[in-house]
Write a protein that holds these residues in place. Structure first.
Motif, PDB file in Angstrom:
ATOM      1  N   VAL A 326      42.289  30.204  57.858  1.00  0.00           N
ATOM      2  CA  VAL A 326      42.537  31.534  57.405  1.00  0.00           C
ATOM      3  C   VAL A 326      42.124  31.656  55.728  1.00  0.00           C
ATOM      4  CG1 VAL A 326      44.282  33.195  56.761  1.00  0.00           C
ATOM      5  CG2 VAL A 326      44.612  31.992  58.925  1.00  0.00           C
ATOM      6  N   GLN A 327      42.454  30.669  54.978  1.00  0.00           N
ATOM      7  CA  GLN A 327      42.131  30.662  53.797  1.00  0.00           C
ATOM      8  C   GLN A 327      40.680  30.881  53.677  1.00  0.00           C
ATOM      9  OE1 GLN A 327      42.575  26.978  51.318  1.00  0.00           O
ATOM     10  NE2 GLN A 327      43.465  28.423  49.627  1.00  0.00           N
ATOM     11  N   GLY A 334      36.061  37.763  50.977  1.00  0.00           N
ATOM     12  CA  GLY A 334      35.726  38.123  49.586  1.00  0.00           C
ATOM     13  C   GLY A 334      34.367  37.982  49.049  1.00  0.00           C
ATOM     14  N   MET A 335      33.615  36.916  49.479  1.00  0.00           N
ATOM     15  CA  MET A 335      32.183  36.765  48.988  1.00  0.00           C
ATOM     16  C   MET A 335      31.314  37.852  49.749  1.00  0.00           C
ATOM     17  SD  MET A 335      32.080  34.171  47.193  1.00  0.00           S
ATOM     18  CE  MET A 335      30.221  33.783  47.284  1.00  0.00           C
ATOM     19  N   PHE A 382      39.171  47.500  45.803  1.00  0.00           N
ATOM     20  CA  PHE A 382      38.870  45.711  46.195  1.00  0.00           C
ATOM     21  C   PHE A 382      37.951  45.060  44.760  1.00  0.00           C
ATOM     22  CE2 PHE A 382      37.247  42.188  48.154  1.00  0.00           C
ATOM     23  CZ  PHE A 382      38.134  41.840  49.238  1.00  0.00           C
ATOM     24  N   ASN A 383      38.656  44.239  44.477  1.00  0.00           N
ATOM     25  CA  ASN A 383      38.109  43.293  43.151  1.00  0.00           C
ATOM     26  C   ASN A 383      37.528  42.059  43.875  1.00  0.00           C
ATOM     27  OD1 ASN A 383      37.416  41.449  41.055  1.00  0.00           O
ATOM     28  ND2 ASN A 383      38.591  42.915  39.689  1.00  0.00           N
ATOM     29  N   PRO A 384      36.135  41.795  44.175  1.00  0.00           N
ATOM     30  CA  PRO A 384      36.212  40.511  45.033  1.00  0.00           C
ATOM     31  C   PRO A 384      36.183  39.298  44.080  1.00  0.00           C
ATOM     32  CG  PRO A 384      34.134  41.973  45.147  1.00  0.00           C
ATOM     33  CD  PRO A 384      35.145  42.652  44.150  1.00  0.00           C
ATOM     34  N   GLU A 386      38.789  38.715  41.869  1.00  0.00           N
ATOM     35  CA  GLU A 386      40.176  38.376  42.025  1.00  0.00           C
ATOM     36  C   GLU A 386      40.794  38.127  43.472  1.00  0.00           C
ATOM     37  OE1 GLU A 386      42.543  38.688  39.486  1.00  0.00           O
ATOM     38  OE2 GLU A 386      41.111  38.697  38.320  1.00  0.00           O
ATOM     39  N   TYR A 387      39.887  38.606  44.393  1.00  0.00           N
ATOM     40  CA  TYR A 387      40.428  38.384  45.750  1.00  0.00           C
ATOM     41  C   TYR A 387      40.162  36.966  46.230  1.00  0.00           C
ATOM     42  CZ  TYR A 387      40.733  39.086  50.856  1.00  0.00           C
ATOM     43  OH  TYR A 387      40.959  38.983  52.321  1.00  0.00           O
ATOM     44  N   ILE A 388      38.931  36.356  45.826  1.00  0.00           N
ATOM     45  CA  ILE A 388      38.553  35.248  45.915  1.00  0.00           C
ATOM     46  C   ILE A 388      39.323  34.127  45.187  1.00  0.00           C
ATOM     47  CG2 ILE A 388      36.673  33.435  45.818  1.00  0.00           C
ATOM     48  CD1 ILE A 388      34.635  35.722  46.079  1.00  0.00           C
ATOM     49  N   LYS A 389      39.917  34.568  43.980  1.00  0.00           N
ATOM     50  CA  LYS A 389      40.840  33.864  43.038  1.00  0.00           C
ATOM     51  C   LYS A 389      41.876  33.680  43.726  1.00  0.00           C
ATOM     52  CE  LYS A 389      42.512  33.284  38.622  1.00  0.00           C
ATOM     53  NZ  LYS A 389      44.007  33.657  38.694  1.00  0.00           N
ATOM     54  N   ALA A 390      42.657  34.668  44.390  1.00  0.00           N
ATOM     55  CA  ALA A 390      43.932  35.018  45.287  1.00  0.00           C
ATOM     56  C   ALA A 390      43.863  33.889  46.100  1.00  0.00           C
ATOM     57  CB  ALA A 390      44.340  36.235  45.351  1.00  0.00           C
ATOM     58  N   SER A 391      42.783  34.044  46.821  1.00  0.00           N
ATOM     59  CA  SER A 391      42.521  33.305  48.232  1.00  0.00           C
ATOM     60  C   SER A 391      42.591  32.075  47.919  1.00  0.00           C
ATOM     61  CB  SER A 391      41.098  33.665  48.855  1.00  0.00           C
ATOM     62  OG  SER A 391      41.101  35.159  49.260  1.00  0.00           O
TER      63      SER A 391
END
Length: 398
Positions: A326-327, A334-335, A382-384, A386-391
């Motif tokens: 899932v991660q 995000g990418m 959507f902030n890619p 920030e999303y990748i960081k949060a993931s």
């Protein structure tokens, strides 16, 4: 390329079962936050109790150790050693409870984030602004939409028809005009067609005498306009080829998400997908959706406890693998949105390139306004990065 843009937009829309089922990203985020907050609260309480119990047990073990050291009775030592073993077992049980709590939180977070991926972009908002933006691109790429062009093109086309029997290039151009159909509908003025068209217009201009001074002047302007539009369309198409890859990746991600939902909700947790659709995907009440995800987290906890009991040596592996899957899926998602944002930013350079073109500069002003709407809508939703960081930080460590 237009069909790829629409496919991408349709995929965003297809993430929900209908327009009426599309909710704002804020609401989806609130549900996710509320569920994780509650799970974190439960875990924090358990952690506090664990810390208290560990200290209490350690204190008892230290007292026993001191007593064992000071006693000379063999039987009393044995009795106290057995009691010590009991306390150590209790201590391990408390540590195991914490491990289960951490896995419950992490696995529930995985399931929640997997389900919430369907709501992480405002598809309807993005669709509405994008549709206007792409229709503007199409309009700019068609010279028939510019003042006076259709009327002038009619005169030029009559010339081509009349002279084609005497000129092979004009005959080829006439053939191409015939097979393209209605040029006003948006046939791109690029490639072989554009080259043949430039050659035909030049021939037309050279055929005009002094009495056709106004028509010749107009034709020169129309040739320049056609050249600008043709080059603009060529540059635009170079950008739009990227949508093919983005569309393919989006479809692949949606398939992988569906597989992950099936693996986790149905196979591992025994949840009926129709019930999930009813109580989460299609539910409009955020409180009900929050409670439903908390109920699922309880199911996950019971499954983890059950699996640990049946397979004490390797119970973590399957949950660990699913959480990692899932991660990775979220990071990949995000990418991909980063690629979408990068491709939108390429249009900014395209606009800058033609910003001073005397034939296109007014169109570029309108296009920039619509691009800003699309990009701002996307970035605010959507902030890619920030999303990748949060993931990358979505799980807690034991």
């Amino acid at each position: 390329m237009r069909k790829y843009q629409l496919l991408i937009i349709a995929l965003f829309l297809g993430i929900s079962t209908s327009f009426a089922q599309i909710y704002s990203e804020d609401q989806a985020s609130n549900v996710t936050d509320e569920v994780l907050k509650e799970l974190n609260r439960e875990r924090a309480l358990l952690s506090q109790n664990l810390e208290f119990r560990i200290k209490e047990i350690d204190s008892k073990i230290n007292t026993l150790d001191e007593s064992i050291k000071n006693t000379n009775s063999a039987s009393e030592k044995v009795e106290k050693l057995l009691e010590r073993v009991k306390f150590l077992e209790e201590r391990q049980e408390e540590i195991d409870k914490n491990t289960v709590s951490v896995y419950k939180y992490n696995y529930s977070s995985a399931v929640l984030n997997l389900a919430s991926m369907e709501r992480e972009i405002k598809p309807l908002n993005l669709f509405n602004t994008s549709r206007e933006f792409y229709s503007t691109l199409d309009r700019i790429s068609n010279p028939m939409n510019y003042e006076g062009y259709q009327q002038w093109f009619g005169k030029f086309q009559n010339f081509v028809k009349e002279e084609q029997e005497e000129n092979a290039r004009l005959a080829a151009l006439n053939h191409m005009i015939q097979i393209t159909g209605n040029l006003a509908e948006g046939t791109p003025f690029t490639g072989v067609f554009a080259g043949s068209l430039f050659d035909g217009i030049s021939t037309f201009i050279n055929s005009l005498n002094r009495r056709d001074k106004e028509l010749k002047k107009q034709s020169m302007e129309m040739l320049k306009l056609t050249t600008s539009i043709s080059q603009f369309t060529h540059d635009k198409d170079l950008i739009e080829t990227e949508w093919q890859g983005i569309n393919k990746s989006l479809n692949e991600l949606k398939d992988l998400q569906n597989e992950a939902m099936e693996d986790n909700l149905v196979e591992m947790l025994g949840i009926n997908m129709k019930d999930f659709q009813e109580h989460f995907t299609n539910e409009t009440d955020a409180k009900k959706r929050t409670q439903y995800m908390l109920d699922i987290s309880k199911i996950a906890e019971n499954k983890i406890v059950e699996e640990r009991s049946k397979n004490p040596e390797n119970w973590k592996q399957e949950y660990h693998d699913q959480m990692l899957q899932v991660q990775n899926l979220k990071i990949r998602f995000g990418m991909l949105t980063f690629r979408i944002l990068e491709n939108l930013n390429k249009y900014e350079k395209l606009i800058d390139k033609y910003d001073e073109d005397p034939y296109l500069k007014e169109e570029m002003k309108q296009l920039r306004l619509k691009l800003d709407l699309v990009r701002n809508s996307f970035e605010s939703t959507f902030n890619p990065q920030e999303y990748i960081k949060a993931s990358n930080e979505m799980y807690i460590v034991e």
